[in-house]
Scaffold this motif. Structure first.
Motif, mmCIF file in Angstrom:
data_model
loop_
_atom_site.group_PDB
_atom_site.id
_atom_site.type_symbol
_atom_site.label_atom_id
_atom_site.label_comp_id
_atom_site.label_asym_id
_atom_site.label_seq_id
_atom_site.Cartn_x
_atom_site.Cartn_y
_atom_site.Cartn_z
ATOM 1 N N VAL A 46 0.499 -1.114 0.037
ATOM 2 C CA VAL A 46 -0.005 0.027 0.051
ATOM 3 C C VAL A 46 0.843 1.224 0.019
ATOM 4 O O VAL A 46 0.573 2.186 -0.983
ATOM 5 N N SER A 47 1.932 1.245 0.698
ATOM 6 C CA SER A 47 2.631 2.643 0.967
ATOM 7 C C SER A 47 3.792 2.863 -0.276
ATOM 8 O O SER A 47 3.887 3.739 -0.447
ATOM 9 N N GLY A 48 4.187 1.612 -0.743
ATOM 10 C CA GLY A 48 5.210 1.949 -1.702
ATOM 11 C C GLY A 48 4.617 2.215 -3.041
ATOM 12 O O GLY A 48 4.957 2.925 -3.833
ATOM 13 N N TYR A 49 3.384 1.044 -3.277
ATOM 14 C CA TYR A 49 2.848 1.320 -4.498
ATOM 15 C C TYR A 49 1.870 2.153 -4.976
ATOM 16 O O TYR A 49 1.868 2.908 -6.118
ATOM 17 N N THR A 50 1.177 2.672 -3.731
ATOM 18 C CA THR A 50 0.364 3.854 -3.949
ATOM 19 C C THR A 50 0.697 5.139 -3.497
ATOM 20 O O THR A 50 -0.059 6.099 -3.577
ATOM 21 N N GLY A 51 1.618 5.233 -2.517
ATOM 22 C CA GLY A 51 2.102 6.210 -2.136
ATOM 23 C C GLY A 51 1.433 6.666 -0.805
ATOM 24 O O GLY A 51 1.688 7.743 -0.289
ATOM 25 N N GLU A 180 1.579 8.428 -8.620
ATOM 26 C CA GLU A 180 2.198 9.429 -9.458
ATOM 27 C C GLU A 180 1.179 10.468 -9.552
ATOM 28 O O GLU A 180 1.752 11.884 -9.415
ATOM 29 N N ASP A 181 -0.001 10.369 -9.845
ATOM 30 C CA ASP A 181 -0.968 11.452 -10.024
ATOM 31 C C ASP A 181 -2.484 10.955 -10.039
ATOM 32 O O ASP A 181 -2.797 10.239 -10.930
ATOM 33 N N GLU A 182 -3.153 10.922 -8.961
ATOM 34 C CA GLU A 182 -4.319 10.198 -8.705
ATOM 35 C C GLU A 182 -5.589 11.010 -9.366
ATOM 36 O O GLU A 182 -6.358 10.205 -9.926
ATOM 37 N N ILE A 183 -5.451 12.266 -9.790
ATOM 38 C CA ILE A 183 -6.648 12.833 -10.348
ATOM 39 C C ILE A 183 -6.546 12.564 -12.037
ATOM 40 O O ILE A 183 -7.447 12.040 -12.502
#
Length: 223
Positions: A46-51, A180-183
């Motif tokens: 969760v923390s590495g892949y999604t930030g 990288e960019d959720e939006i």
């Protein structure tokens, strides 16, 4: 690649043989090394892949540990299915929790997870009739560390394999895009909420699992 494969197979063979030839202290050291690798790898999902950096994954470890301990003591369940039940409960707990907390971003999510961990610790300390509070719970002593050693090693192998599968899949690619960019990811049609919650639940399963193994290995658990 062939050399790396042979080195990997040699390492696996050495770890399989290790508990039969090493003293108990070194076997226990390896066992806990497996546990920490499992925890780090599951946190990375969760923390590495999604930030979304989590400061509260210890909560899922505790859920698994106490679930397993209660099933072993109160119901008489074998430690392995009890630990699997703890892992399933930790993952199930993470799903609704993820829908709520993953709406937060950055330090707000990190602090909310830290608060969750502290809140669960307080609940365990206060719920004395069930958990015995700060006195902790004594589990039946086990005869050998071998079973726990191989269970912990299997958990480590499984989470590493799962992490590899995720990062080489479309699901993993979408998680990285989300980081990288959720939006922008949402604008491309990615269901970011579902992907974040799925990663969160997967990352909660393994801490819950090794939490049960940990409780059984020590024959004791406290907050």
């Amino acid at each position: 690649m062939n050399r790396a494969r042979w080195v990997g197979l040699g390492l696996v063979a050495a770890l399989v043989v290790a508990p039969f030839v090493l003293p108990a202290y070194r076997t226990t050291f390896l066992l806990f090394t497996f546990m920490y690798i499992t925890l780090a790898s599951s946190w990375n999902i969760v923390s590495g892949y999604t930030g979304y950096v989590s400061f509260g994954h210890a909560a899922f470890f505790g859920v698994g540990a106490y679930t397993a301990a209660l099933l072993i003591l109160r119901v008489g369940v074998h430690w392995l299915p009890a630990s699997l039940a703890g892992a399933a409960l930790a993952a199930a707990f993470a799903i609704p929790l993820g829908y709520i907390l993953l709406r937060l971003r950055g330090p707000y999510f990190a602090i909310s997870m830290l608060g969750l961990s502290a809140a669960l610790e307080l609940i365990v300390l206060s719920w004395t009739p069930l958990t015995r509070g700060g006195a902790g719970m004594n589990l039946p002593p086990h005869q050998s560390m071998l079973e726990i050693y191989f269970a912990m090693g299997t958990a480590m192998t499984a989470v590493i394999f799962l992490s590899h599968k995720i990062i080489t899949s479309k699901f993993g690619l979408r998680l990285v895009a989300l980081r990288e960019d959720e939006i922008a990811s949402e604008s491309l049609g990615i269901n970011t909420t579902a992907h974040k919650v799925a990663a969160f639940a997967l990352s909660a399963f393994f801490p819950g699992l090794v939490g049960g193994f940990y409780a059984w290995s020590l024959s004791y658990i406290d907050p």
